[in-house]
Design a protein around this motif. Sequence first.
Motif, PDB file in Angstrom:
ATOM      1  N   ALA A  98     -13.425  11.727  -7.012  1.00 21.48           N
ATOM      2  CA  ALA A  98     -13.920  10.362  -6.850  1.00 21.48           C
ATOM      3  C   ALA A  98     -14.346  10.063  -5.418  1.00 21.48           C
ATOM      4  O   ALA A  98     -14.813   8.960  -5.131  1.00 21.48           O
ATOM      5  CB  ALA A  98     -12.843   9.370  -7.292  1.00 21.48           C
ATOM      6  N   GLY A  99     -14.168  11.035  -4.510  1.00 23.44           N
ATOM      7  CA  GLY A  99     -14.512  10.808  -3.106  1.00 23.44           C
ATOM      8  C   GLY A  99     -13.554   9.866  -2.411  1.00 23.44           C
ATOM      9  O   GLY A  99     -13.928   9.213  -1.425  1.00 23.44           O
ATOM     10  N   MET A 100     -12.310   9.779  -2.895  1.00 24.57           N
ATOM     11  CA  MET A 100     -11.297   8.890  -2.308  1.00 24.57           C
ATOM     12  C   MET A 100     -10.193   9.747  -1.704  1.00 24.57           C
ATOM     13  O   MET A 100      -9.050   9.757  -2.169  1.00 24.57           O
ATOM     14  CB  MET A 100     -10.758   7.939  -3.379  1.00 24.57           C
ATOM     15  CG  MET A 100     -11.820   7.010  -3.955  1.00 24.57           C
ATOM     16  SD  MET A 100     -11.292   6.104  -5.436  1.00 24.57           S
ATOM     17  CE  MET A 100      -9.969   5.102  -4.783  1.00 24.57           C
ATOM     18  N   ASP A 101     -10.552  10.465  -0.646  1.00 24.33           N
ATOM     19  CA  ASP A 101      -9.596  11.402  -0.032  1.00 24.33           C
ATOM     20  C   ASP A 101      -8.369  10.700   0.524  1.00 24.33           C
ATOM     21  O   ASP A 101      -7.295  11.305   0.632  1.00 24.33           O
ATOM     22  CB  ASP A 101     -10.289  12.199   1.076  1.00 24.33           C
ATOM     23  CG  ASP A 101     -11.321  13.182   0.528  1.00 24.33           C
ATOM     24  OD1 ASP A 101     -11.261  13.473  -0.689  1.00 24.33           O
ATOM     25  OD2 ASP A 101     -12.180  13.647   1.295  1.00 24.33           O
ATOM     26  N   TRP A 102      -8.522   9.434   0.894  1.00 26.76           N
ATOM     27  CA  TRP A 102      -7.365   8.701   1.422  1.00 26.76           C
ATOM     28  C   TRP A 102      -6.246   8.596   0.382  1.00 26.76           C
ATOM     29  O   TRP A 102      -5.067   8.524   0.732  1.00 26.76           O
ATOM     30  CB  TRP A 102      -7.774   7.302   1.889  1.00 26.76           C
ATOM     31  CG  TRP A 102      -8.396   6.456   0.820  1.00 26.76           C
ATOM     32  CD1 TRP A 102      -9.731   6.336   0.527  1.00 26.76           C
ATOM     33  CD2 TRP A 102      -7.713   5.612  -0.122  1.00 26.76           C
ATOM     34  NE1 TRP A 102      -9.919   5.469  -0.526  1.00 26.76           N
ATOM     35  CE2 TRP A 102      -8.699   5.009  -0.944  1.00 26.76           C
ATOM     36  CE3 TRP A 102      -6.372   5.305  -0.341  1.00 26.76           C
ATOM     37  CZ2 TRP A 102      -8.383   4.119  -1.960  1.00 26.76           C
ATOM     38  CZ3 TRP A 102      -6.047   4.424  -1.362  1.00 26.76           C
ATOM     39  CH2 TRP A 102      -7.054   3.839  -2.154  1.00 26.76           C
ATOM     40  N   ALA A 103      -6.628   8.599  -0.917  1.00 27.96           N
ATOM     41  CA  ALA A 103      -5.608   8.521  -1.968  1.00 27.96           C
ATOM     42  C   ALA A 103      -4.738   9.770  -1.989  1.00 27.96           C
ATOM     43  O   ALA A 103      -3.571   9.717  -2.401  1.00 27.96           O
ATOM     44  CB  ALA A 103      -6.270   8.291  -3.328  1.00 27.96           C
ATOM     45  N   ILE A 104      -5.304  10.896  -1.548  1.00 26.43           N
ATOM     46  CA  ILE A 104      -4.506  12.129  -1.484  1.00 26.43           C
ATOM     47  C   ILE A 104      -3.378  11.964  -0.480  1.00 26.43           C
ATOM     48  O   ILE A 104      -2.241  12.395  -0.715  1.00 26.43           O
ATOM     49  CB  ILE A 104      -5.406  13.322  -1.115  1.00 26.43           C
ATOM     50  CG1 ILE A 104      -6.477  13.534  -2.192  1.00 26.43           C
ATOM     51  CG2 ILE A 104      -4.575  14.591  -0.936  1.00 26.43           C
ATOM     52  CD1 ILE A 104      -7.493  14.590  -1.844  1.00 26.43           C
ATOM     53  N   TRP A 105      -3.675  11.328   0.645  1.00 27.92           N
ATOM     54  CA  TRP A 105      -2.639  11.081   1.645  1.00 27.92           C
ATOM     55  C   TRP A 105      -1.551  10.166   1.081  1.00 27.92           C
ATOM     56  O   TRP A 105      -0.366  10.331   1.399  1.00 27.92           O
ATOM     57  CB  TRP A 105      -3.255  10.474   2.896  1.00 27.92           C
ATOM     58  CG  TRP A 105      -4.050  11.467   3.687  1.00 27.92           C
ATOM     59  CD1 TRP A 105      -5.403  11.634   3.680  1.00 27.92           C
ATOM     60  CD2 TRP A 105      -3.531  12.464   4.575  1.00 27.92           C
ATOM     61  NE1 TRP A 105      -5.772  12.661   4.517  1.00 27.92           N
ATOM     62  CE2 TRP A 105      -4.639  13.193   5.086  1.00 27.92           C
ATOM     63  CE3 TRP A 105      -2.251  12.816   5.000  1.00 27.92           C
ATOM     64  CZ2 TRP A 105      -4.494  14.239   5.984  1.00 27.92           C
ATOM     65  CZ3 TRP A 105      -2.095  13.864   5.899  1.00 27.92           C
ATOM     66  CH2 TRP A 105      -3.205  14.557   6.374  1.00 27.92           C
ATOM     67  N   VAL A 106      -1.946   9.215   0.258  1.00 28.19           N
ATOM     68  CA  VAL A 106      -0.958   8.340  -0.382  1.00 28.19           C
ATOM     69  C   VAL A 106      -0.024   9.160  -1.266  1.00 28.19           C
ATOM     70  O   VAL A 106       1.200   9.002  -1.230  1.00 28.19           O
ATOM     71  CB  VAL A 106      -1.678   7.247  -1.211  1.00 28.19           C
ATOM     72  CG1 VAL A 106      -0.659   6.474  -2.066  1.00 28.19           C
ATOM     73  CG2 VAL A 106      -2.439   6.292  -0.305  1.00 28.19           C
ATOM     74  N   LEU A 107      -0.599  10.064  -2.059  1.00 29.21           N
ATOM     75  CA  LEU A 107       0.210  10.894  -2.949  1.00 29.21           C
ATOM     76  C   LEU A 107       1.127  11.825  -2.167  1.00 29.21           C
ATOM     77  O   LEU A 107       2.308  12.001  -2.519  1.00 29.21           O
ATOM     78  CB  LEU A 107      -0.708  11.706  -3.865  1.00 29.21           C
ATOM     79  CG  LEU A 107      -1.525  10.884  -4.880  1.00 29.21           C
ATOM     80  CD1 LEU A 107      -2.604  11.751  -5.521  1.00 29.21           C
ATOM     81  CD2 LEU A 107      -0.620  10.289  -5.949  1.00 29.21           C
ATOM     82  N   TRP A 108       0.618  12.417  -1.099  1.00 29.25           N
ATOM     83  CA  TRP A 108       1.459  13.301  -0.275  1.00 29.25           C
ATOM     84  C   TRP A 108       2.580  12.524   0.402  1.00 29.25           C
ATOM     85  O   TRP A 108       3.726  12.984   0.467  1.00 29.25           O
ATOM     86  CB  TRP A 108       0.604  14.010   0.765  1.00 29.25           C
ATOM     87  CG  TRP A 108      -0.271  15.086   0.195  1.00 29.25           C
ATOM     88  CD1 TRP A 108      -0.274  15.559  -1.089  1.00 29.25           C
ATOM     89  CD2 TRP A 108      -1.282  15.837   0.896  1.00 29.25           C
ATOM     90  NE1 TRP A 108      -1.223  16.551  -1.236  1.00 29.25           N
ATOM     91  CE2 TRP A 108      -1.858  16.749  -0.036  1.00 29.25           C
ATOM     92  CE3 TRP A 108      -1.765  15.831   2.195  1.00 29.25           C
ATOM     93  CZ2 TRP A 108      -2.869  17.626   0.304  1.00 29.25           C
ATOM     94  CZ3 TRP A 108      -2.782  16.718   2.546  1.00 29.25           C
ATOM     95  CH2 TRP A 108      -3.331  17.596   1.604  1.00 29.25           C
TER      96      TRP A 108
END
Length: 504
Positions: free
Chosen positions: A409-419
């Motif tokens: 989805a091009g929402m890489d910031w959400a990956i940081w949230v999950l990590w």
Amino acid sequence: MTANELLPLAVLASSLLPGLVIFALPESWIGVRTTLNLFGAVAKLGLVFLLLAGVHAGGSYGVRFEVLPGLDLALKADALGLLFITLSAILWLFTTLYAIGYLEGAPHRSRFFGFFSLCVTATMGIAMAANLFTFFVFYELLTLSTFPLVVHRGTDKAMKGGTIYLAYTLIGGTALLTGIVWLHHLIGHTEFAHGGIAAALGAEYAGQLKIIFLLLIAGVGVKAALVPLHGWLPQAMVAPAPVSALLHAVAVVKAGAFGIVRIVYEVYGVEFAQTLNLLLPLAIIASITIVWGSFRALFQDDLKKRLAFSTVSQVSYIALGVALFGPIGTIGGLVHLVHQGIMKITLFFCAGNYAETLGIHKVSEMDGAGRRMPLTTLAFSIGALGMMGAPLTAGAISKAWLTDGATAAGMDWAIWVLWTSSLLNAAYFLPILWRAWFRPVPATWPEEHIPQRGWRETAWLLLLPPVVTAAMTLASALFADASISPLAWARLIAAREYVGLEAP
């Protein structure tokens, strides 16, 4: 009335009718009450499996009753609803077994199991609702049937927690009803439909539709414990352990999360919601909830409250998956609806075992618990590792799909949230496991709190459910590629139900 119309009604009746009979039973009729409870749970599971087979084969199941001209009470069993229905039916059986063992000798069991059955009936109605009106009716029935369960013990603390729960949920219900009436006024109906119904109004109604979306999401967001609407959930932990398990894994918070899925995909439609720029704010709110719930869990010494704030965080993974525009995030959110349920119910079963068998209620009291109750603690460890996203657990599958969905989805910031959430999960679960397995047993531990080892560490009705659900946590990951796995069903939903999405 055809068999395809009768089957959804039978699913409701399998818990409603036993529940109504149980209300009238004398407290001393233990065998009859237990038989009715188990018969209802097993019958419901059998009926749900019939629905699963039929829907998988392309069958259509539903029934409709006109309440007023243009206003129907309607049920349908579709692939999305069956994901929630199957989870609830399976976990209800194990929660029923657990509750029978947990409440042995307790007062007011007929009242408890009567409302317990009504709660599950309401959950099934929510899952099978074919429009927002029907959803609302069962949604409020869920509120009214769970309140007596929260305040079951009747203490001042229980009444306070129940009152807070009731206030939050009734305010949420008011917001939900306002949004439903407004939308009905604009469209003339509120039927759930693949691709949504709101897009038919056109761009000139965009402002009103955004406000309606806010009302609807706020209404279901209370039960889903989205920040800042989550305050009731930790307070409701005064309820008995079977109720806590029901609130977190089977009914209330899942009903809220399921409502978010229905609203985004089958009221607004994911593509129209994206056009109205509604998904990004939802993703942000879900992300704040994920991090905030995990952060608050760090500072809870009360074991059930730590698990409650963990739920605040983990349930919003579902909302985040919905808000990640694309099929991969959708699948991640949907499969976590199941995975979070089996992991969290395992943890609450174990917390109840610690409290009932060892008198443990706090994290600081967990020293040596693994040596005293090895099977319970093994089940707790599997559930906790799953919440962290450890390999070979259901949580790892959910987080992998959500991470890939954020990338797509091009929402890489959400990956940081999950990590960040995973690291915080480890920070509040690992100290519990360390204390349970590696700290010595306190010398002051009363002898009466030291059970025998092995399968007799506690009553079998308390031990069997968490052992089985812990095994399900592992099986959901080990057999994720199987055709009957939760992941496979989530992929089926994405392929069948959502216009414009092709499941990978």
